[in-house]
Design an enzyme around this catalytic site. Sequence first.
Site, short mmCIF file in Angstrom:
data_model
loop_
_atom_site.label_atom_id
_atom_site.label_comp_id
_atom_site.label_asym_id
_atom_site.label_seq_id
_atom_site.Cartn_x
_atom_site.Cartn_y
_atom_site.Cartn_z
N ALA A 131 1.48 -5.91 0.07
CA ALA A 131 0.18 -6.00 -0.59
C ALA A 131 0.37 -5.67 -2.06
CB ALA A 131 -0.81 -5.04 0.05
N ALA A 136 -0.75 -1.60 -8.74
CA ALA A 136 0.43 -1.25 -7.95
C ALA A 136 0.57 -2.18 -6.76
CB ALA A 136 0.33 0.20 -7.47
N GLN A 137 1.72 -2.10 -6.09
CA GLN A 137 1.91 -2.83 -4.84
C GLN A 137 2.54 -1.89 -3.81
OE1 GLN A 137 4.38 -6.21 -5.89
NE2 GLN A 137 6.28 -5.16 -5.40
N VAL A 138 2.41 -2.27 -2.52
CA VAL A 138 2.81 -1.40 -1.42
C VAL A 138 3.99 -2.02 -0.67
CG1 VAL A 138 2.07 -0.31 0.73
CG2 VAL A 138 0.47 -0.52 -1.18
N ASP A 290 -14.09 4.43 -3.57
CA ASP A 290 -13.70 3.02 -3.39
C ASP A 290 -13.60 2.71 -1.91
OD1 ASP A 290 -13.02 0.48 -4.20
OD2 ASP A 290 -10.90 0.93 -4.51
#
Length: 524
Positions: A131, A136-138, A290
């Site tokens: 993702a 950022a990305q995971v 969020d």
Amino acid sequence: MSAFGAYFGLIRVGWVLVREGVVLALPSEGLPPSVSLAKSVVSIFARRKAKGHTRSYRLSKAVERLGPSYVKIGQFLATRPDVVGVDFANDLSQLQDSMAFFPTAAAKANIQSSLGRPTEELYSSFGDPIAAASIAQVHPAEVDTLQGRKKVAVKVVRPGVRQRFANDIEAMYLVARLQERFMPSSRRLRPVEVTRSLEQTTKVEMDLRLEAAALSEIAENTEKDAGFRVPKVDWERTGRDVITMEWIDGVKMSDVDALRAAGHDLNKLADLLIQSFLRHTLRDGFFHADMHPGNLFVAADGMIVAVDMGIVGRLGKKERRFLAEILYGFITRDYLHVAEVHFEAGYVPAHHNTESFAQAIRAIGEPIHGQPAETISMGKLLTLLFEVTELFDMETRPELVMLQKTMVVVEGVARMLNPRFNMWKASEPVVGEWIRNNLGPKRIVTDLRDAVKAAVKLAEAVPEIAAKTEKFHHELLQMSENGLRFDPQTAEAIGKSEARHSRSGRIALWLIALTLLYIAWRLT
């Protein structure tokens, strides 16, 4: 020179909005004739294929072209309907924070730079991203522990995102300053302060150590709560650009069919979600800001697990009390008390009439009492409340607007799970308990205890205050006898500042002069 960069950035944003048909989709009602004419002229540059889509689609395409920073800016403005309007806030809330992956090698380099150790030493395995968002990305990974190999989620900051955002925020500041200068009616919304809040919020979100701290704090707050938790943080593998946390196996709350297939009670989940949010808000004064369904998972045991704590909100004790009293006033139809709370809190300027404000509050509350309980929205109530405050010069309260927007999102998720969701019935156990503990006799005891603590602290600080007062008095006497004098460092700093401003002015004049010469040459 940053000012020139901001102007060019603003021109680029305007061009993209024109090309993607966003300007064409803006409402013309109420605009001056000159503005409507300008809108018609620039709209001829819109792409043909853009004209056949909805405004929200055009807006999402424009933001996608502008880049990751503007996705984050758009998402932030979606939480500020008081600034951009309810319709545009709804359009912006549909922005998907889903970006292209950046290379795994770049992620590994970021991790090593942040933690000082290579990924091969930190993780027993490190997979490709699953993702990616604007910041950022995971990545999925595994670590070896005393209990055996364990799967973890590794979130890594996008390379270069800080510098890109720093450049893009200058254009936002420019818009805010122009808005305050040329639109006096917008000053109560404090656009420059809103932009500063956006800058601070995003800087915090880009430091993953602070997200880890937020996860840790809410984990402590909810340790004894039934049905809600957050992932555990692996602090050894967490730094400014990387956070490693527990891997969550569960069903996303956005997948209602999968939740139903897994045998979860959707009505119970809806109640649990809103009660958890209100508990965090009223009891702890610290909430996940969020909470869209993509950030909420349901574990096999029915536990709600919230992820992505990059955006959080805080409310002080006074703000929590005011919120509870306002909600309770609407429930009991005591509109004068609701108005008095607004004045006591300083939300409405004192020169306005309390009874007149109570009349405006009544216009919101009475229609709600004529509806079935399951159709009454607490988020909608707060939205209407913010709309009438413009008539009474109420300045923007960022913490309350963030709360209102989050409440709307959470309530929307609850109604997605249970279309006949009764907000008031579900929230009564939490709100009622908080009111009994904080607005009744217990509140007096709590206030007295806080007053004693404050008095003790003041007594401890008296000697220091007296010493500083005496020193200040002595300095005032010296100034009255000898005049105001700068120390050498201050004088030098002032000189450098003046020289810098002079250089900037000369550069600006030369650029203007060269531009005029170029135009004159082209015309000859």
